[in-house]
Design a protein around this motif. Structure first.
Motif, PDB file in Angstrom:
ATOM      1  N   LEU A  33      14.121   9.627  -2.462  1.00 54.33           N
ATOM      2  CA  LEU A  33      13.731   9.860  -4.143  1.00 54.33           C
ATOM      3  C   LEU A  33      11.957   9.423  -3.640  1.00 54.33           C
ATOM      4  CD1 LEU A  33      16.896   7.392  -5.537  1.00 54.33           C
ATOM      5  CD2 LEU A  33      16.574  10.726  -5.838  1.00 54.33           C
ATOM      6  N   ASP A  34      11.395   9.762  -4.704  1.00 52.32           N
ATOM      7  CA  ASP A  34      10.195   9.364  -4.849  1.00 52.32           C
ATOM      8  C   ASP A  34       9.860   8.071  -4.685  1.00 52.32           C
ATOM      9  OD1 ASP A  34       9.737  12.166  -5.708  1.00 52.32           O
ATOM     10  OD2 ASP A  34       9.756  12.467  -7.315  1.00 52.32           O
ATOM     11  N   TYR A  35      10.046   7.051  -5.196  1.00 52.91           N
ATOM     12  CA  TYR A  35      10.361   5.927  -5.525  1.00 52.91           C
ATOM     13  C   TYR A  35      10.481   5.450  -3.708  1.00 52.91           C
ATOM     14  CZ  TYR A  35      15.046   4.487  -5.368  1.00 52.91           C
ATOM     15  OH  TYR A  35      17.187   4.132  -5.157  1.00 52.91           O
ATOM     16  N   GLU A  36      11.630   6.534  -3.137  1.00 58.63           N
ATOM     17  CA  GLU A  36      11.525   5.528  -1.472  1.00 58.63           C
ATOM     18  C   GLU A  36      10.263   6.606  -0.942  1.00 58.63           C
ATOM     19  OE1 GLU A  36      16.480   6.114  -0.751  1.00 58.63           O
ATOM     20  OE2 GLU A  36      15.357   8.072  -1.328  1.00 58.63           O
ATOM     21  N   LYS A  37       9.990   7.368  -0.976  1.00 58.95           N
ATOM     22  CA  LYS A  37       8.730   8.039  -0.107  1.00 58.95           C
ATOM     23  C   LYS A  37       7.409   6.771  -1.353  1.00 58.95           C
ATOM     24  CE  LYS A  37      10.554  12.698  -0.983  1.00 58.95           C
ATOM     25  NZ  LYS A  37       9.849  14.514  -1.660  1.00 58.95           N
ATOM     26  N   ARG A  38       7.406   6.770  -2.377  1.00 58.28           N
ATOM     27  CA  ARG A  38       6.213   5.904  -2.289  1.00 58.28           C
ATOM     28  C   ARG A  38       6.792   4.597  -1.869  1.00 58.28           C
ATOM     29  NH1 ARG A  38       6.784   8.269  -7.523  1.00 58.28           N
ATOM     30  NH2 ARG A  38       7.991   6.702  -7.886  1.00 58.28           N
ATOM     31  N   ALA A  39       7.546   4.374  -1.583  1.00 59.46           N
ATOM     32  CA  ALA A  39       7.504   2.486  -0.791  1.00 59.46           C
ATOM     33  C   ALA A  39       7.319   2.895   0.794  1.00 59.46           C
ATOM     34  CB  ALA A  39       9.091   2.608  -1.261  1.00 59.46           C
ATOM     35  N   LEU A  40       7.832   3.498   1.267  1.00 64.86           N
ATOM     36  CA  LEU A  40       7.566   4.013   2.373  1.00 64.86           C
ATOM     37  C   LEU A  40       6.135   4.488   2.797  1.00 64.86           C
ATOM     38  CD1 LEU A  40       8.562   4.553   5.263  1.00 64.86           C
ATOM     39  CD2 LEU A  40       9.014   7.250   5.318  1.00 64.86           C
ATOM     40  N   SER A  41       5.234   4.787   1.936  1.00 62.76           N
ATOM     41  CA  SER A  41       3.764   5.605   1.885  1.00 62.76           C
ATOM     42  C   SER A  41       3.249   4.404   1.814  1.00 62.76           C
ATOM     43  CB  SER A  41       3.466   6.599   0.613  1.00 62.76           C
ATOM     44  OG  SER A  41       2.057   6.748   0.487  1.00 62.76           O
ATOM     45  N   LEU A  43       4.351   0.803   2.275  1.00 62.52           N
ATOM     46  CA  LEU A  43       4.962   0.622   3.867  1.00 62.52           C
ATOM     47  C   LEU A  43       3.437   0.477   5.512  1.00 62.52           C
ATOM     48  CD1 LEU A  43       8.640  -0.129   3.984  1.00 62.52           C
ATOM     49  CD2 LEU A  43       6.588  -1.770   4.529  1.00 62.52           C
ATOM     50  N   VAL A  44       3.562   2.443   4.703  1.00 64.61           N
ATOM     51  CA  VAL A  44       3.097   2.217   6.547  1.00 64.61           C
ATOM     52  C   VAL A  44       1.517   2.006   6.143  1.00 64.61           C
ATOM     53  CG1 VAL A  44       2.026   4.893   7.423  1.00 64.61           C
ATOM     54  CG2 VAL A  44       4.359   4.330   6.696  1.00 64.61           C
ATOM     55  N   GLU A  45       0.613   1.853   4.651  1.00 58.71           N
ATOM     56  CA  GLU A  45      -0.680   1.664   3.955  1.00 58.71           C
ATOM     57  C   GLU A  45      -1.043   0.315   4.920  1.00 58.71           C
ATOM     58  OE1 GLU A  45      -2.186   3.450   0.903  1.00 58.71           O
ATOM     59  OE2 GLU A  45      -1.721   5.860   1.180  1.00 58.71           O
ATOM     60  N   ASN A  46      -0.188  -0.118   4.484  1.00 56.97           N
ATOM     61  CA  ASN A  46      -0.158  -1.587   4.421  1.00 56.97           C
ATOM     62  C   ASN A  46      -0.180  -1.887   6.373  1.00 56.97           C
ATOM     63  OD1 ASN A  46      -0.591  -2.256   1.715  1.00 56.97           O
ATOM     64  ND2 ASN A  46       1.250  -2.443   1.231  1.00 56.97           N
ATOM     65  N   SER A  47       0.963  -1.566   6.351  1.00 59.64           N
ATOM     66  CA  SER A  47       0.810  -1.573   8.233  1.00 59.64           C
ATOM     67  C   SER A  47      -0.662  -0.956   8.717  1.00 59.64           C
ATOM     68  CB  SER A  47       1.664  -1.295   8.869  1.00 59.64           C
ATOM     69  OG  SER A  47       1.175  -0.226   8.960  1.00 59.64           O
ATOM     70  N   PHE A  48      -1.120  -0.370   8.705  1.00 57.63           N
ATOM     71  CA  PHE A  48      -2.220  -0.084   9.194  1.00 57.63           C
ATOM     72  C   PHE A  48      -3.945  -0.814   8.244  1.00 57.63           C
ATOM     73  CE2 PHE A  48      -0.399   3.747  10.139  1.00 57.63           C
ATOM     74  CZ  PHE A  48      -0.830   4.056  11.408  1.00 57.63           C
ATOM     75  N   TYR A  49      -3.623  -0.973   7.324  1.00 55.08           N
ATOM     76  CA  TYR A  49      -4.994  -2.312   6.359  1.00 55.08           C
ATOM     77  C   TYR A  49      -3.935  -3.228   6.046  1.00 55.08           C
ATOM     78  CZ  TYR A  49      -6.649   2.915   7.059  1.00 55.08           C
ATOM     79  OH  TYR A  49      -7.002   3.936   8.099  1.00 55.08           O
ATOM     80  N   PRO A  50      -3.430  -3.984   7.014  1.00 51.71           N
ATOM     81  CA  PRO A  50      -3.041  -5.191   5.914  1.00 51.71           C
ATOM     82  C   PRO A  50      -4.372  -5.351   4.756  1.00 51.71           C
ATOM     83  CG  PRO A  50      -3.912  -6.077   7.848  1.00 51.71           C
ATOM     84  CD  PRO A  50      -4.406  -4.193   8.036  1.00 51.71           C
TER      85      PRO A  50
END
Length: 93
Positions: A33-41, A43-50
């Protein structure tokens, strides 16, 4: 997919329950679902740029606060800023 979401994306468990391999399950029922894609995005961005978002927002608000204080203390600066903004708007029109 409903079972996958309820099991917090435990494809192995859902596949065993359905009598399938996880690969077959993921091939046939891998819809996000779109909200799942945004949440995953996020998570990934915050792991690289906390601390990217909070640091940038704090710096921007501090810059704006400092600028507003200078404008309020210096009426001449306010006049020059307004003049510059109106000239810029006229040039772009």
């Amino acid at each position: 997919m409903h079972k996958v979401r309820l099991s917090q994306n435990n494809y192995q468990l859902v596949a065993e329950n359905a009598g399938q391999s996880p690969e077959v399950l993921m091939n046939h029922y891998n819809e996000a679902l779109d909200y799942e894609k945004r949440a995953l995005s996020r998570l990934v961005e915050n792991s690289f740029y906390p601390h990217r978002e909070t640091a940038g927002e704090a710096q921007d608000s501090a810059d704006v606060s400092a600028l507003m204080a200078q404008i309020q203390q210096n009426p001449e600066l306010c006049r020059k800023l307004l003049q510059s903004l109106t000239l810029g708007a006229q040039q772009h029109a």
